[in-house]
Write a protein that holds these residues in place. Structure first.
Motif, PDB file in Angstrom:
ATOM      1  N   ALA A 127       0.833  -1.210   0.000  1.00  0.00           N
ATOM      2  CA  ALA A 127       0.000   0.000   0.000  1.00  0.00           C
ATOM      3  C   ALA A 127       0.867   1.261   0.000  1.00  0.00           C
ATOM      4  O   ALA A 127       0.573   2.221  -0.723  1.00  0.00           O
ATOM      5  CB  ALA A 127      -0.936  -0.009   1.200  1.00  0.00           C
ATOM      6  N   ASP A 128       1.941   1.252   0.777  1.00  0.00           N
ATOM      7  CA  ASP A 128       2.845   2.411   0.814  1.00  0.00           C
ATOM      8  C   ASP A 128       3.481   2.665  -0.551  1.00  0.00           C
ATOM      9  O   ASP A 128       3.558   3.806  -0.999  1.00  0.00           O
ATOM     10  CB  ASP A 128       3.935   2.212   1.866  1.00  0.00           C
ATOM     11  CG  ASP A 128       3.411   2.299   3.294  1.00  0.00           C
ATOM     12  OD1 ASP A 128       2.266   2.780   3.490  1.00  0.00           O
ATOM     13  OD2 ASP A 128       4.141   1.867   4.207  1.00  0.00           O
ATOM     14  N   LYS A 129       3.941   1.609  -1.214  1.00  0.00           N
ATOM     15  CA  LYS A 129       4.547   1.748  -2.545  1.00  0.00           C
ATOM     16  C   LYS A 129       3.552   2.319  -3.548  1.00  0.00           C
ATOM     17  O   LYS A 129       3.874   3.199  -4.331  1.00  0.00           O
ATOM     18  CB  LYS A 129       5.034   0.386  -3.066  1.00  0.00           C
ATOM     19  CG  LYS A 129       6.339  -0.078  -2.528  1.00  0.00           C
ATOM     20  CD  LYS A 129       6.714  -1.391  -3.203  1.00  0.00           C
ATOM     21  CE  LYS A 129       7.878  -2.061  -2.566  1.00  0.00           C
ATOM     22  NZ  LYS A 129       8.191  -3.344  -3.202  1.00  0.00           N
ATOM     23  N   ILE A 130       2.347   1.781  -3.534  1.00  0.00           N
ATOM     24  CA  ILE A 130       1.331   2.225  -4.495  1.00  0.00           C
ATOM     25  C   ILE A 130       0.933   3.665  -4.215  1.00  0.00           C
ATOM     26  O   ILE A 130       0.847   4.484  -5.135  1.00  0.00           O
ATOM     27  CB  ILE A 130       0.101   1.290  -4.450  1.00  0.00           C
ATOM     28  CG1 ILE A 130       0.482  -0.100  -4.971  1.00  0.00           C
ATOM     29  CG2 ILE A 130      -1.041   1.882  -5.279  1.00  0.00           C
ATOM     30  CD1 ILE A 130      -0.609  -1.154  -4.788  1.00  0.00           C
ATOM     31  N   ASN A 131       0.699   4.016  -2.961  1.00  0.00           N
ATOM     32  CA  ASN A 131       0.276   5.374  -2.618  1.00  0.00           C
ATOM     33  C   ASN A 131       1.374   6.403  -2.856  1.00  0.00           C
ATOM     34  O   ASN A 131       1.083   7.569  -3.107  1.00  0.00           O
ATOM     35  CB  ASN A 131      -0.240   5.435  -1.190  1.00  0.00           C
ATOM     36  CG  ASN A 131      -1.599   4.786  -1.050  1.00  0.00           C
ATOM     37  OD1 ASN A 131      -2.425   4.837  -1.956  1.00  0.00           O
ATOM     38  ND2 ASN A 131      -1.824   4.138   0.082  1.00  0.00           N
ATOM     39  N   SER A 158      -1.429  -6.889 -13.127  1.00  0.00           N
ATOM     40  CA  SER A 158      -0.555  -5.874 -13.737  1.00  0.00           C
ATOM     41  C   SER A 158      -0.122  -4.825 -12.706  1.00  0.00           C
ATOM     42  O   SER A 158       1.008  -4.339 -12.748  1.00  0.00           O
ATOM     43  CB  SER A 158      -1.233  -5.223 -14.939  1.00  0.00           C
ATOM     44  OG  SER A 158      -2.338  -4.451 -14.540  1.00  0.00           O
ATOM     45  N   ILE A 159      -1.007  -4.498 -11.766  1.00  0.00           N
ATOM     46  CA  ILE A 159      -0.638  -3.545 -10.710  1.00  0.00           C
ATOM     47  C   ILE A 159       0.465  -4.132  -9.824  1.00  0.00           C
ATOM     48  O   ILE A 159       1.455  -3.475  -9.521  1.00  0.00           O
ATOM     49  CB  ILE A 159      -1.866  -3.158  -9.874  1.00  0.00           C
ATOM     50  CG1 ILE A 159      -2.808  -2.296 -10.708  1.00  0.00           C
ATOM     51  CG2 ILE A 159      -1.457  -2.429  -8.591  1.00  0.00           C
ATOM     52  CD1 ILE A 159      -4.161  -2.071 -10.072  1.00  0.00           C
ATOM     53  N   LEU A 160       0.292  -5.391  -9.425  1.00  0.00           N
ATOM     54  CA  LEU A 160       1.303  -6.029  -8.587  1.00  0.00           C
ATOM     55  C   LEU A 160       2.653  -6.092  -9.290  1.00  0.00           C
ATOM     56  O   LEU A 160       3.700  -5.871  -8.669  1.00  0.00           O
ATOM     57  CB  LEU A 160       0.849  -7.427  -8.166  1.00  0.00           C
ATOM     58  CG  LEU A 160      -0.322  -7.482  -7.190  1.00  0.00           C
ATOM     59  CD1 LEU A 160      -0.724  -8.936  -6.932  1.00  0.00           C
ATOM     60  CD2 LEU A 160      -0.007  -6.775  -5.900  1.00  0.00           C
ATOM     61  N   GLN A 161       2.651  -6.390 -10.586  1.00  0.00           N
ATOM     62  CA  GLN A 161       3.906  -6.446 -11.339  1.00  0.00           C
ATOM     63  C   GLN A 161       4.588  -5.081 -11.355  1.00  0.00           C
ATOM     64  O   GLN A 161       5.809  -4.990 -11.248  1.00  0.00           O
ATOM     65  CB  GLN A 161       3.661  -6.943 -12.750  1.00  0.00           C
ATOM     66  CG  GLN A 161       3.352  -8.415 -12.820  1.00  0.00           C
ATOM     67  CD  GLN A 161       2.974  -8.884 -14.220  1.00  0.00           C
ATOM     68  OE1 GLN A 161       2.613  -8.094 -15.078  1.00  0.00           O
ATOM     69  NE2 GLN A 161       3.023 -10.186 -14.426  1.00  0.00           N
ATOM     70  N   LYS A 162       3.803  -4.035 -11.478  1.00  0.00           N
ATOM     71  CA  LYS A 162       4.374  -2.687 -11.531  1.00  0.00           C
ATOM     72  C   LYS A 162       5.030  -2.298 -10.215  1.00  0.00           C
ATOM     73  O   LYS A 162       6.024  -1.571 -10.206  1.00  0.00           O
ATOM     74  CB  LYS A 162       3.278  -1.681 -11.893  1.00  0.00           C
ATOM     75  CG  LYS A 162       3.768  -0.261 -11.937  1.00  0.00           C
ATOM     76  CD  LYS A 162       2.714   0.693 -12.366  1.00  0.00           C
ATOM     77  CE  LYS A 162       3.321   2.080 -12.355  1.00  0.00           C
ATOM     78  NZ  LYS A 162       2.629   3.029 -13.129  1.00  0.00           N
TER      79      LYS A 162
END
Length: 107
Positions: free
Chosen positions: A11-15, A101-105
């Motif tokens: 969550a931290d990486k994505i945000n 695809s989100i997890l891969q990114k």
């Protein structure tokens, strides 16, 4: 790393860099064998994670705790895990592919 730590780190990486989330509004449930239910919500170019499933999910993924951690780290191919029965998907399969695809990114 525990499931909770893995969820928080993801969550931290994505945000920190939500560029890949434009327009995504979805609720995912991860039913993990040992840790229980987690909800990941994508909305407003951000992600939130909570234990339990307070909202209805469009896509539910069931797997073991260790396979979840491997999936987030990129050590488990989700397609192969699904075909081998290590990952079960209920609901919108299209959303599960978007999540892949989100997890891969963000690995």
């Amino acid at each position: 790393m525990t499931v909770q730590e893995t969820m928080a780190a993801l969550a931290d990486k994505i945000n920190a860099n939500p560029a890949g989330l434009e327009g995504l509004r979805a609720v995912f449930h991860f039913q993990l064998k040992d840790s229980g239910l987690f909800q990941i919500t994508f909305s407003e170019n951000a992600v939130s994670v909570v234990e339990g499933g307070p909202d209805e999910a469009a896509c539910i993924l069931e797997m073991s705790d260790s396979n979840f951690i491997k999936l987030v780290r990129g050590e488990l191919n989700p397609t192969m895990a699904f075909m081998m029965g290590k990952l079960k998907v209920k609901g919108d399969l299209g959303l599960s592919l978007k999540l892949q695809s989100i997890l891969q990114k963000y690995q």
